[in-house]
Design an enzyme around this catalytic site. Structure first.
Site, PDB file in Angstrom:
ATOM      1  N   LYS A  49       0.847  -1.200   0.000  1.00  0.00           N
ATOM      2  CA  LYS A  49       0.000   0.000   0.000  1.00  0.00           C
ATOM      3  C   LYS A  49       0.881   1.247   0.000  1.00  0.00           C
ATOM      4  O   LYS A  49       0.604   2.215  -0.704  1.00  0.00           O
ATOM      5  CB  LYS A  49      -0.936  -0.011   1.217  1.00  0.00           C
ATOM      6  CG  LYS A  49      -2.047  -1.053   1.110  1.00  0.00           C
ATOM      7  CD  LYS A  49      -2.793  -1.242   2.426  1.00  0.00           C
ATOM      8  CE  LYS A  49      -3.733  -2.428   2.350  1.00  0.00           C
ATOM      9  NZ  LYS A  49      -4.376  -2.756   3.650  1.00  0.00           N
ATOM     10  N   GLN A  93      -4.498  -1.088   9.998  1.00  0.00           N
ATOM     11  CA  GLN A  93      -4.437  -2.427   9.407  1.00  0.00           C
ATOM     12  C   GLN A  93      -5.040  -3.458  10.360  1.00  0.00           C
ATOM     13  O   GLN A  93      -4.695  -3.517  11.543  1.00  0.00           O
ATOM     14  CB  GLN A  93      -2.969  -2.776   9.084  1.00  0.00           C
ATOM     15  CG  GLN A  93      -2.771  -4.098   8.402  1.00  0.00           C
ATOM     16  CD  GLN A  93      -3.333  -4.120   6.969  1.00  0.00           C
ATOM     17  OE1 GLN A  93      -3.238  -3.150   6.234  1.00  0.00           O
ATOM     18  NE2 GLN A  93      -3.920  -5.248   6.588  1.00  0.00           N
ATOM     19  N   ASP A 116     -10.554   3.079   4.476  1.00  0.00           N
ATOM     20  CA  ASP A 116     -10.988   1.702   4.212  1.00  0.00           C
ATOM     21  C   ASP A 116     -12.513   1.600   4.065  1.00  0.00           C
ATOM     22  O   ASP A 116     -13.012   0.572   3.605  1.00  0.00           O
ATOM     23  CB  ASP A 116     -10.560   0.784   5.378  1.00  0.00           C
ATOM     24  CG  ASP A 116      -9.217   0.119   5.126  1.00  0.00           C
ATOM     25  OD1 ASP A 116      -8.874  -0.131   3.952  1.00  0.00           O
ATOM     26  OD2 ASP A 116      -8.512  -0.171   6.123  1.00  0.00           O
TER      27      ASP A 116
END
Ligand code: NAD
Length: 283
Positions: A49, A93, A116
């Site tokens: 990412k 994460q 997200d």
């Protein structure tokens, strides 16, 4: 093999080029990723990412916190990032170490910085049909279907998996495009009975090769979201033999994976637009 392969890389490259243009036009986009602990798979995802974000010109910070970080320490960090005007987008994460309640951390994110799209407000907006920040993987799948002009209106779409990250948002995105959607999961009886009727079949389970060729509708579109590490390398949830039956199939690797990262970067651009008032985040 008869199926047309839906490859993610060329579509993802185009999206990433557009993101780079958007970043240049906006000037600065601040993305902070937070990784708690040293889970090797999470470490790989975060690195990928970051590499992609930096390549697009995003100002990305790779924040690492020790495995023993407490829930209140992480919540305090999230609050600090929420308030930081240099930070447009925040990604925590998952999975988090067991002492930390993931749902609490996701709720602590400023919804307009939730790159997200996991915050309950962003999930709710999607379910209302008024999407804001939508999880990157299902968005990537929709972009692949659009690229190959797959007709969704009136089609029967079957999604295997009901996670908040893939299965549920996937089903809602398909529903918004007027597909008739069936969601299958671990308690579904006679899975093949459902999948055999699928014009579009999305597998997001995490079981290598669980969708066998005899479960696929001839000529159907099969999207394999699964990423499973095995002794034979990375494999999907769909047996590659499905290519003899399906009309379209995404490969693993090189299918949905690259799309996830590209769509995540698109979400970072969206976060920056919310923060600058170029897009209105619902009050
Ligand atoms: P998850 O474990 O949260 O959810 C799996 C889902 O599969 C559950 O809803 C469960 O009900 C269902 N399931 C389990 N066994 C089943 C069975 N036998 N029959 C039918 N349904 C069953 O996983 P997730 O986070 O949704 O991820 C699913 C897969 O997608 C994993 O392989 C993951 O690595 C992969 N993934 C890939 C990307 C990508 O970028 N390509 C992104 C996210 C997740």
């Amino acid at each position: 093999m008869s199926a047309t392969l839906i490859k993610g890389k060329p579509i993802a490259e185009r999206i990433r080029a557009q993101v780079a243009e958007d970043v240049a036009a906006i000037g600065h986009i601040g993305l902070v990723t937070v990784l708690v602990g040293d889970d090797p798979a999470s470490d790989v995802y975060i690195r990928l990412k970051h590499k992609a974000a930096v390549a697009a010109g995003i100002d990305a910070t790779d924040l690492r916190l020790p495995e023993e970080t407490t829930e209140s320490e992480l919540l305090a960090k999230v609050e600090e990032l929420d308030a930081d005007p240099q930070v447009d987008a925040i990604l925590v994460q998952l999975p988090l170490p067991k002492q930390i309640d993931e749902a609490k951390v996701i709720r602590a994110l400023a919804p307009a910085k939730d790159v997200d799209g996991f915050h309950p407000i962003n999930a709710g907006q999607l379910y209302l049909g008024e999407p804001t920040l939508v999880p990157a993987t299902p968005r990537g799948v929709m972009a692949m279907l659009a690229e190959h002009e797959v007709e969704l209106s009136g089609a029967h779409a079957v999604v295997i998996g009901r996670s908040a990250i893939v299965g549920k948002p996937m089903a809602h995105l398909l529903l918004q495009q007027n597909a008739t959607v069936t969601i299958c999961h671990s308690r579904t009886k006679d899975l093949a009975r459902h999948t055999l009727g699928a014009d579009v079949l999305v597998a997001a389970v995490g079981v290598p090769g669980m969708v066998t060729p005899d479960m696929v509708k001839p000529g159907g579109v099969v999207i394999d979201v699964g990423i499973n590490r095995t002794d034979d390398g990375i494999v999907g949830d769909v047996d590659p033999g499905a290519a003899d039956v399906a009309g379209h199939l995404t490969p693993v690797p090189g299918g949905v994976g690259p799309m996830t990262i590209a769509c995540l970067l698109e979400n970072a651009v969206r976060c920056a637009r919310y923060r600058r008032g170029e897009l209105a985040y619902p009050a």
